[in-house]
Write an enzyme that holds these catalytic residues in place. Sequence first.
Site, mmCIF file in Angstrom:
data_model
loop_
_atom_site.group_PDB
_atom_site.id
_atom_site.type_symbol
_atom_site.label_atom_id
_atom_site.label_comp_id
_atom_site.label_asym_id
_atom_site.label_seq_id
_atom_site.Cartn_x
_atom_site.Cartn_y
_atom_site.Cartn_z
ATOM 1 C CG HIS A 215 -9.453 -5.668 -1.087
ATOM 2 N ND1 HIS A 215 -8.162 -5.996 -0.720
ATOM 3 C CD2 HIS A 215 -10.231 -6.003 -0.035
ATOM 4 C CE1 HIS A 215 -8.161 -6.512 0.493
ATOM 5 N NE2 HIS A 215 -9.399 -6.535 0.936
ATOM 6 C CE LYS A 217 -8.754 -2.250 2.497
ATOM 7 N NZ LYS A 217 -8.447 -3.483 1.776
ATOM 8 C CG ASP A 222 -6.696 20.373 0.038
ATOM 9 O OD1 ASP A 222 -7.849 20.338 -0.427
ATOM 10 O OD2 ASP A 222 -6.416 20.885 1.132
ATOM 11 C CG HIS A 388 -6.653 -6.675 7.627
ATOM 12 N ND1 HIS A 388 -6.851 -5.476 6.974
ATOM 13 C CD2 HIS A 388 -7.476 -7.571 7.026
ATOM 14 C CE1 HIS A 388 -7.763 -5.638 6.030
ATOM 15 N NE2 HIS A 388 -8.159 -6.892 6.031
ATOM 16 C CE LYS A 390 -4.993 -5.925 3.261
ATOM 17 N NZ LYS A 390 -5.498 -7.139 3.785
ATOM 18 C CG ASP A 395 17.659 -7.848 -0.509
ATOM 19 O OD1 ASP A 395 17.585 -8.719 0.384
ATOM 20 O OD2 ASP A 395 17.794 -8.123 -1.713
#
Length: 470
Positions: A215, A217, A222, A388, A390, A395
């Site tokens: 899952h 991404k 470089d 979508h 996450k 604090d």
Amino acid sequence: MSETIQLILTFIYSLTIIGTVVVVISENRNPIRTLSWVMILILLPVVGLICYYFFGQDTRKMKNISVKYQKQIKKHSFDKILTTDKTKIYSKYLPLMSLLEKTSNSPVLYGSEVEIIIKGSRKFAALMTDLENAKHHIHMEYFIFYNDETGNMVKEMLMKKASEGIEVRFLYDNVANWMVPEKYYQEMTKSGVQVSSFMEVKLAAFHSKVNYRNHRKVVVIDGKIGYMGGMNVSNNYNDADFAWRDTHIRISGKGVHGLQVTFLTDWCSSGKPLIKDKIYYPECDPHTNNLMQISTGGPVSDWQNLLLATVQIVTNAKKYVYIQTPYFLPTNSLLQALQITALGGVDIRLMVSKKSDSSYVDWASKSYYEELMNSGLRIYELQDQFIHAKTMVVDDFISVVGSANMDFRSFESNFEINCYMYDKDISLKMKDIFIKDMKGCKIIELKEWKQRPWYKKILESVMRLFAPLM
């Protein structure tokens, strides 16, 4: 004769179910998850057994997955290349830092510059520019890489750079991209792009590994510029349409080395040769005083480290915890951590979508609302977009951006990656983004919520039984 055959088949099936139930119980997993599987196996003849084969087996004890990947990971020796600086972190966060180091070998990386991206247009404009400017290599892995306008735009750039002599490695999740024709990847290969699929599943409809997906991404350019977060490559992030509201980050500096380790480990795990040349980890001068840890989680780990880190962060919060997630199906430990912290007077806010892309997950998620609100946690539903992202911000110091949702699948079954940042400036930006998103939300009022129709309450409760399996 037919009755005899039927009795024999029934006897064999019953033995199979009993044996499977014994296996489920003997795995000593979370009692709630164990009970869910036992119920499914008993109450859903044949279907329950098929579901367990695909989605229920404990991969931490399965050599067909764990041994292969764990051996490859252990071969890596990047400790001398990565930089750990424990002196620059507040003492109260040392336990979190130590937890991530011990459970996922995630050192603290100093001096990275981070751009927080919440618009698809900005992400892909910046990505295309960085890809165009690549001088040595491009490493890219995505859970979803659609064969649409956005996907083809990125694909053409990868092919162009490969034809120029740049090393281009592209890794995609096999199952999530079933609908993409093989010709799509063959065109990339012909241009010079090195293409591989993660945990390729032949005849996927008959293979149990279909449940365990990459899952992540991740993009590395470089060894100096990297991208990670929640955004896949698709037209879902087209700002002109009903866009998905997501969060991604662009990293410059030492933090990119953490992304590089992740990609090259996954590349090796897909059956490609192990790569550990130092040229992929160039020297990076500090850009800022930022501190971060890049931590991965997956079904082959000895620890559910992303879950442990989340619980640790929540229970140690003193002022506030702001969470954004597309799917909210908390484990029992996370649910209790949220309740304990909220009851202790900490301002906890959870932002989800009014409607996600999965209605059955929505029903299960809503079953947790009342007990959370009873503890003082506030729930915000984004009305006109699918959130979508996450993320967590805590604090005015800790920020988390990654691919892991707040659900059982991300914590237990998927291969995920999160970035944990210890930086006041970044946390204030993340906090500001959350507050701005609140303007498009409706807060759920406890009194009103309790008055919803009885049939909704029943449906939510029924779907919650399956939450550990979603």
